[in-house]
Design a protein around this motif. Structure first.
Motif, mmCIF file in Angstrom:
data_model
loop_
_atom_site.group_PDB
_atom_site.id
_atom_site.type_symbol
_atom_site.label_atom_id
_atom_site.label_comp_id
_atom_site.label_asym_id
_atom_site.label_seq_id
_atom_site.Cartn_x
_atom_site.Cartn_y
_atom_site.Cartn_z
ATOM 1 N N PRO A 21 0.773 -1.242 0.000
ATOM 2 C CA PRO A 21 0.000 0.000 0.000
ATOM 3 C C PRO A 21 0.806 1.295 0.000
ATOM 4 C CG PRO A 21 0.142 -0.844 2.230
ATOM 5 C CD PRO A 21 0.944 -1.785 1.359
ATOM 6 N N TYR A 22 2.133 1.221 0.140
ATOM 7 C CA TYR A 22 2.935 2.418 0.410
ATOM 8 C C TYR A 22 2.737 3.538 -0.606
ATOM 9 C CZ TYR A 22 7.015 5.130 1.984
ATOM 10 O OH TYR A 22 7.839 6.119 2.465
ATOM 11 N N MET A 23 2.501 3.191 -1.869
ATOM 12 C CA MET A 23 2.378 4.211 -2.910
ATOM 13 C C MET A 23 0.962 4.764 -3.056
ATOM 14 S SD MET A 23 5.138 2.847 -5.735
ATOM 15 C CE MET A 23 4.986 4.291 -6.784
ATOM 16 N N GLY A 24 0.039 4.290 -2.232
ATOM 17 C CA GLY A 24 -1.280 4.912 -2.158
ATOM 18 C C GLY A 24 -2.276 4.537 -3.242
ATOM 19 N N LYS A 25 -3.374 5.292 -3.222
ATOM 20 C CA LYS A 25 -4.564 5.015 -4.023
ATOM 21 C C LYS A 25 -4.302 4.673 -5.493
ATOM 22 C CE LYS A 25 -8.807 7.442 -5.401
ATOM 23 N NZ LYS A 25 -9.850 8.368 -4.926
ATOM 24 N N SER A 77 -1.859 3.561 -6.943
ATOM 25 C CA SER A 77 -1.067 2.349 -7.182
ATOM 26 C C SER A 77 -1.908 1.093 -6.944
ATOM 27 C CB SER A 77 0.166 2.329 -6.270
ATOM 28 O OG SER A 77 -0.191 2.088 -4.919
#
Lengths: 270, 270
Positions: free
Chosen positions: A124-128, A130
């Motif tokens: 999830p680190y790169m957000g929506k 991604s």
């Protein structure tokens, strides 16, 4: 595969077991090494022996990439074998991918279309932007890392942003994503009490739970807090099942270990 | 490759340009599609035309995985071609991997040993024990995602834990990892002022910077705040260079675009 089909399979088999196909050539029976594709032969034997006891198989892509093109071929043959012979089984590419939008779409195509997996794990680190490209695929499932089962989970995932742990933000934010009904979550079994908190945020979502067995998690505890109305749990075991024996009886022994877990699950479900 | 060798190459070529080899069959010149391995032929032509203008090549693995075994073969041929013909070039597998310890080791072996890349990009969400296995490889570099160039970067990376942004925690914590001298970081170019903050934490580390060009970042601004004593920047451009033309002159046009950036860099370095 739809979530409803997965739930039906669980009810039919009285099992919510996922078997991790993390094949390491150093750990499989040596007599297989003489064959042309030892990884596939190993998987095939494990699948033939356990498919009635589990509802999902989860190859971790690292173990295949480590063997280059040959490994990729073994992965392709394995998923094709499952889809052809046991189409009821839910398949998970444990790939932990995630990149900017157009690149995530490439990964999604690779795992959902070309390899025909039912689901893929995503970081999830790169957000929506991604994650959403994965969610756009109908009847395919994106299993987002929320709270992992390793020690490093405490480095960032359990740290608080505005008085709430990062993993809870990941869960809450993801519910606002387009096609969020295609989301499932990775939640490690190492601390069962976390499941209580998680179920407040995602009461019905399926949780893929590593860390039961080899990593120390307890099935009873996880189920106590984690079971939802439609079960909502996939409990993964890899090494504890597939490496139960290094002899000719490896598949039989794997089935015995899988049967133990399935029986425990049957009891819990009844 | 050692960091010192990378710095020497930068000084010699007067360039800190990295070219992203993100090959999409829908975007390359159609005359290549008749060849046996269009992806490799495209890369080979781009490499032949640009290797004197850049110091690094960065294939994003998603674009290769999307074509299955054929894609994996193209990737293997591409890295072999670079290592054989231009061994001075720094190679980056933009794979954004990361998993529990023993699994991260499998990924590290795949990219560092089998494919012989100099470096690989890694996601930080799973913490220390998911990153350290990559750091154990001598003269290989782990490029940790810190602040990415997409909109989703603002979902978690810039959120504050104990009054400090998550990406700063990632930078600070990683400095305590074993073999942390093998770390570099991905820092997007979309907000140049972030570089000032980042240089306070990692004054000398190399930063791989996507987002210049197509994603809107500005080279001058990034260099103003991002350059370190030993340069410490690798500026990536993918689409802006490799898709400069879709005709027979594609490699020549790519070289022109690379030359523009290299000239700008030469001016900045002088």
């Amino acid at each position: 595969m739809t979530t409803q089909q997965l739930v039906s399979q669980i009810n039919q088999k009285k099992s919510f077991l996922c078997i991790g196909l993390d094949v390491d050539l150093d750990k499989i029976p040596t007599h297989l090494l003489a064959l042309e594709d030892p990884i596939f032969e190993f998987n095939k034997a494990i699948i033939d022996a356990t498919h009635h006891l589990c509802v999902a198989y989860k190859p971790n892509t690292a173990f295949y990439e480590a063997y280059g093109i040959k490994g990729w071929q073994s992965l392709e043959k394995t998923i094709q074998y499952i889809n052809k012979n046991h189409p009821e089984i839910f398949t998970i590419a444990d790939a932990k991918r995630g990149d900017i939008g157009n690149t995530s779409t490439m990964y999604a195509k690779a795992f959902f279309n070309d390899l025909a997996f039912d689901s893929v794990t995503v970081a999830p680190y790169m957000g929506k932007d991604s994650v959403e490209p994965f969610l756009a695929f109908k009847d395919k499932h994106t299993i987002l890392l929320a709270l992992t089962s390793n020690n490093g989970a405490f480095d960032y995932q359990t740290k608080k942003i505005d008085e709430k742990e990062l993993y809870k933000h990941v869960l809450e934010t993801s519910k606002t994503y387009k096609n969020s009904e295609n989301l499932m979550y990775v939640v490690g079994a190492t601390k069962a009490e976390y499941f209580k908190e998680i179920r407040k945020i995602v009461p019905n979502a399926f949780l893929l739970v590593p860390g039961v067995g080899a990593q120390g998690g307890n099935l009873q505890d996880v189920c106590k807090y984690g079971l939802s109305e439609n079960i909502g749990l996939l409990i993964n075991s890899s090494r504890g099942i597939i490496y139960a024996s290094k002899e000719h009886d490896f598949a039989e022994k794997a089935a015995e270990k899988a049967k133990e877990l399935q029986s425990e699950m049957e009891l819990i479900l009844s």
